[in-house]
Design an enzyme around this catalytic site. Structure first.
Site, PDB file in Angstrom:
ATOM      1  N   SER A   1       0.842  -1.193   0.000  1.00  0.00           N
ATOM      2  CA  SER A   1       0.000   0.000   0.000  1.00  0.00           C
ATOM      3  C   SER A   1       0.883   1.251   0.000  1.00  0.00           C
ATOM      4  CB  SER A   1      -0.929  -0.070   1.218  1.00  0.00           C
ATOM      5  OG  SER A   1      -2.013   0.778   1.049  1.00  0.00           O
TER       6      SER A   1
ATOM      7  N   ASP B   1      -7.937  -7.200  -5.034  1.00  0.00           N
ATOM      8  CA  ASP B   1      -7.722  -5.824  -4.532  1.00  0.00           C
ATOM      9  C   ASP B   1      -8.544  -4.836  -5.366  1.00  0.00           C
ATOM     10  OD1 ASP B   1      -6.726  -3.355  -3.670  1.00  0.00           O
ATOM     11  OD2 ASP B   1      -4.663  -4.068  -3.507  1.00  0.00           O
TER      12      ASP B   1
ATOM     13  N   HIS C   1      -7.433  -5.813  -0.684  1.00  0.00           N
ATOM     14  CA  HIS C   1      -6.175  -5.111  -0.443  1.00  0.00           C
ATOM     15  C   HIS C   1      -5.456  -5.616   0.813  1.00  0.00           C
ATOM     16  CE1 HIS C   1      -3.342  -1.858  -0.646  1.00  0.00           C
ATOM     17  NE2 HIS C   1      -3.734  -1.343   0.488  1.00  0.00           N
TER      18      HIS C   1
HETATM   19  N1  COA Z   1     -18.265  -7.015  15.893  1.00  0.00           N
HETATM   20  C1  COA Z   1     -17.275  -6.351  16.550  1.00  0.00           C
HETATM   21  N2  COA Z   1     -15.962  -6.664  16.445  1.00  0.00           N
HETATM   22  C2  COA Z   1     -15.634  -7.695  15.631  1.00  0.00           C
HETATM   23  C3  COA Z   1     -16.596  -8.414  14.912  1.00  0.00           C
HETATM   24  C4  COA Z   1     -17.971  -8.068  15.078  1.00  0.00           C
HETATM   25  N3  COA Z   1     -18.941  -8.715  14.435  1.00  0.00           N
HETATM   26  N4  COA Z   1     -15.958  -9.363  14.191  1.00  0.00           N
HETATM   27  C5  COA Z   1     -14.637  -9.238  14.452  1.00  0.00           C
HETATM   28  N5  COA Z   1     -14.437  -8.225  15.328  1.00  0.00           N
HETATM   29  C6  COA Z   1     -13.174  -7.762  15.887  1.00  0.00           C
HETATM   30  C7  COA Z   1     -12.414  -8.881  16.525  1.00  0.00           C
HETATM   31  O1  COA Z   1     -12.866  -9.086  17.855  1.00  0.00           O
HETATM   32  C8  COA Z   1     -10.989  -8.393  16.477  1.00  0.00           C
HETATM   33  O2  COA Z   1     -10.743  -7.477  17.527  1.00  0.00           O
HETATM   34  P1  COA Z   1      -9.251  -7.171  18.021  1.00  0.00           P
HETATM   35  O3  COA Z   1      -8.490  -6.595  16.839  1.00  0.00           O
HETATM   36  O4  COA Z   1      -9.392  -6.167  19.113  1.00  0.00           O
HETATM   37  O5  COA Z   1      -8.654  -8.464  18.480  1.00  0.00           O
HETATM   38  C9  COA Z   1     -10.965  -7.629  15.169  1.00  0.00           C
HETATM   39  O6  COA Z   1     -12.321  -7.331  14.815  1.00  0.00           O
HETATM   40  C10 COA Z   1     -10.339  -8.479  14.094  1.00  0.00           C
HETATM   41  O7  COA Z   1     -10.250  -7.744  12.916  1.00  0.00           O
HETATM   42  P2  COA Z   1     -10.306  -8.507  11.560  1.00  0.00           P
HETATM   43  O8  COA Z   1     -10.374  -7.509  10.484  1.00  0.00           O
HETATM   44  O9  COA Z   1     -11.394  -9.503  11.634  1.00  0.00           O
HETATM   45  O10 COA Z   1      -8.936  -9.290  11.536  1.00  0.00           O
HETATM   46  P3  COA Z   1      -8.469 -10.224  10.379  1.00  0.00           P
HETATM   47  O11 COA Z   1      -7.826 -11.402  11.024  1.00  0.00           O
HETATM   48  O12 COA Z   1      -9.515 -10.463   9.343  1.00  0.00           O
HETATM   49  O13 COA Z   1      -7.373  -9.302   9.675  1.00  0.00           O
HETATM   50  C11 COA Z   1      -5.520  -7.865   9.888  1.00  0.00           C
HETATM   51  C12 COA Z   1      -6.080  -9.246  10.154  1.00  0.00           C
HETATM   52  C13 COA Z   1      -4.060  -7.939  10.276  1.00  0.00           C
HETATM   53  C14 COA Z   1      -5.634  -7.502   8.411  1.00  0.00           C
HETATM   54  C15 COA Z   1      -6.277  -6.834  10.725  1.00  0.00           C
HETATM   55  O14 COA Z   1      -6.173  -7.183  12.069  1.00  0.00           O
HETATM   56  C16 COA Z   1      -5.725  -5.456  10.559  1.00  0.00           C
HETATM   57  O15 COA Z   1      -4.700  -5.090  11.065  1.00  0.00           O
HETATM   58  N6  COA Z   1      -6.426  -4.650   9.829  1.00  0.00           N
HETATM   59  C17 COA Z   1      -5.931  -3.333   9.565  1.00  0.00           C
HETATM   60  C18 COA Z   1      -6.373  -2.964   8.230  1.00  0.00           C
HETATM   61  C19 COA Z   1      -5.472  -1.941   7.650  1.00  0.00           C
HETATM   62  O16 COA Z   1      -5.121  -0.939   8.250  1.00  0.00           O
HETATM   63  N7  COA Z   1      -5.079  -2.199   6.447  1.00  0.00           N
HETATM   64  C20 COA Z   1      -4.099  -1.364   5.825  1.00  0.00           C
HETATM   65  C21 COA Z   1      -4.508  -1.077   4.492  1.00  0.00           C
HETATM   66  S1  COA Z   1      -3.454   0.148   3.852  1.00  0.00           S
END
Ligand code: COA
Length: 345
Positions: free
Chosen positions: A138, A295, A324
């Site tokens: 990104s 993506d 993405h």
């Molecule tokens: N209601 C409320 N919270 C929920 C939920 C729901 N129905 N379903 C999942 N969640 C919460 C989980 O409890 C978890 O909480 P925590 O982070 O405090 O432990 C969180 O959502 C999990 O996020 P999720 O997107 O499901 O994780 P993933 O395993 O699919 O994705 C990553 C992993 C590393 C991509 C993600 O954690 C991350 O960092 N996303 C950031 C995105 C970002 O900035 N991308 C950059 C693009 S430039």
């Protein structure tokens, strides 16, 4: 976490920051000439904390460590919070010596090229004159591309993932929507807020989170299920997005969000360069442009174009339903690609 001052710094815009500090972390042998050093560049809301101990993991934990893609038994790996960030490097939340107040909305516009020039100054200060590779997804990928274009003699290889040669109209449109969400929050106060414009920043994050995934991934994860225990009834996807919005408010800053999204929008490898084809025609940097097939924010056509632009460019694709965010999720595939490219496979 080490922070290093690189002194005053003049931006592409001509504005000068009187004092710039950079926060960075490193893993494996100390980064130095003689050790192959790999620079990791982070994305919009990331930080230098790309890896850490089990109780404090980083945002690319699965990629960095002994035997991992960025093998700390073999390479020195370093990641720095970028210029304009809010995780220790000079940015809108930094207190100005002149006023005793944070820069806030008065922080000057920065570009991805500025971020890369600051990283270059950091590495010079650390005594590193050449990188084995620079890698990021990104906005991190945009930095990797600027590295290849600005410092072709100082970096052997670049691995930009999920980004293009220039920020597209589509991506700019999404960023502007996020910025407007922040600026329409009554707490925004023209950026001179005493408490974060939390509603606006959360809404900005919600929009962004949708753009980081894909319709099929949302469908398979949430479908039309209702969040258990929610009153009034709420879809799971609503609960998820609200949660992600709140979570960002707790760890990020609204002025920083504006500063960095503007930097992304200004990303254009051709900007202030002779025609790009000519500028890159003798570029010696090996480039592996990685796309993620689902993506929607930076479609794979953009990474194919990146690969085609560099004389030593190749294209590889990650297959994922996750959009993405695949560069943060599909680490097995990414590891295989990176190891092969670095000659470690
Ligand atoms: N209601 C409320 N919270 C929920 C939920 C729901 N129905 N379903 C999942 N969640 C919460 C989980 O409890 C978890 O909480 P925590 O982070 O405090 O432990 C969180 O959502 C999990 O996020 P999720 O997107 O499901 O994780 P993933 O395993 O699919 O994705 C990553 C992993 C590393 C991509 C993600 O954690 C991350 O960092 N996303 C950031 C995105 C970002 O900035 N991308 C950059 C693009 S430039």
């Amino acid at each position: 976490v080490p922070t290093l001052s690189i002194g005053s710094f003049t931006l592409e815009s001509g504005a000068t920051l009187p004092s710039v500090s950079v926060q960075y972390e490193h893993w494996g042998p100390a980064p130095a000439d003689g050790n192959g050093t790999i620079l990791v560049c982070h994305a919009l809301t990331g930080s230098a904390h790309a890896a850490g101990p089990a109780d404090d993991p980083g945002w690319w934990q699965g990629m960095i460590g002994p035997g991992r893609a960025l093998d700390t038994d073999r390479y020195a790996v370093i990641c720095a919070n970028f210029l304009g960030g809010c995780y220790g490097t000079t940015g809108p939340t930094t207190i100005r010596a002149e006023t005793g107040m944070p820069y806030g909305p008065d922080f000057p516009k920065v570009t991805v090229r500025d971020m890369v020039r600051v990283q270059h100054a950091l590495l010079e200060t650390l005594g590193i004159s050449r990188l084995l590779a620079v890698i990021g997804g990104s906005l991190g990928g945009m930095q990797a591309l600027e590295w290849a274009a600005c410092y072709p003699e100082d970096v052997a290889a670049a691995i930009p993932i999920g980004c293009g040669l220039a920020h597209s109209a589509w991506a700019i449109g999404l960023n502007e929507t996020a910025r407007r969400a922040i600026m329409q929050d009554p707490m925004w106060q023209e950026g001179r807020y005493s408490a974060q414009p939390a509603q606006g920043l959360a809404l900005a994050r919600m929009v962004a989170m949708i753009s980081y995934r894909s319709a099929p991934s949302f469908e398979s994860r949430f479908g039309r299920r209702l969040q258990s225990g929610a009153a009034p009834p709420q879809f799971e996807v609503e609960s998820y997005l609200h949660y992600q919005g709140r979570k960002l408010v707790d760890r990020f800053d609204a002025n920083t969000y504006l500063t960095i999204t503007h930097a992304m929008d200004a990303h254009d490898l051709a900007r202030n360069r002779p025609p790009l084809v000519e500028a890159l025609s003798r570029n010696p940097v090996r480039v592996l442009a990685v796309g993620i097939d689902s993506d929607a924010l930076y479609p794979v056509a953009e990474q194919r174009e990146v690969a085609a632009m560099f004389p030593y460019g190749t294209y590889a694709e990650i297959h994922s339903p996750h959009g993405h965010d695949g560069f943060l999720i599909e680490l097995d595939q990414l590891t295989a690609l990176v190891r092969q490219f670095l000659g470690d496979a």
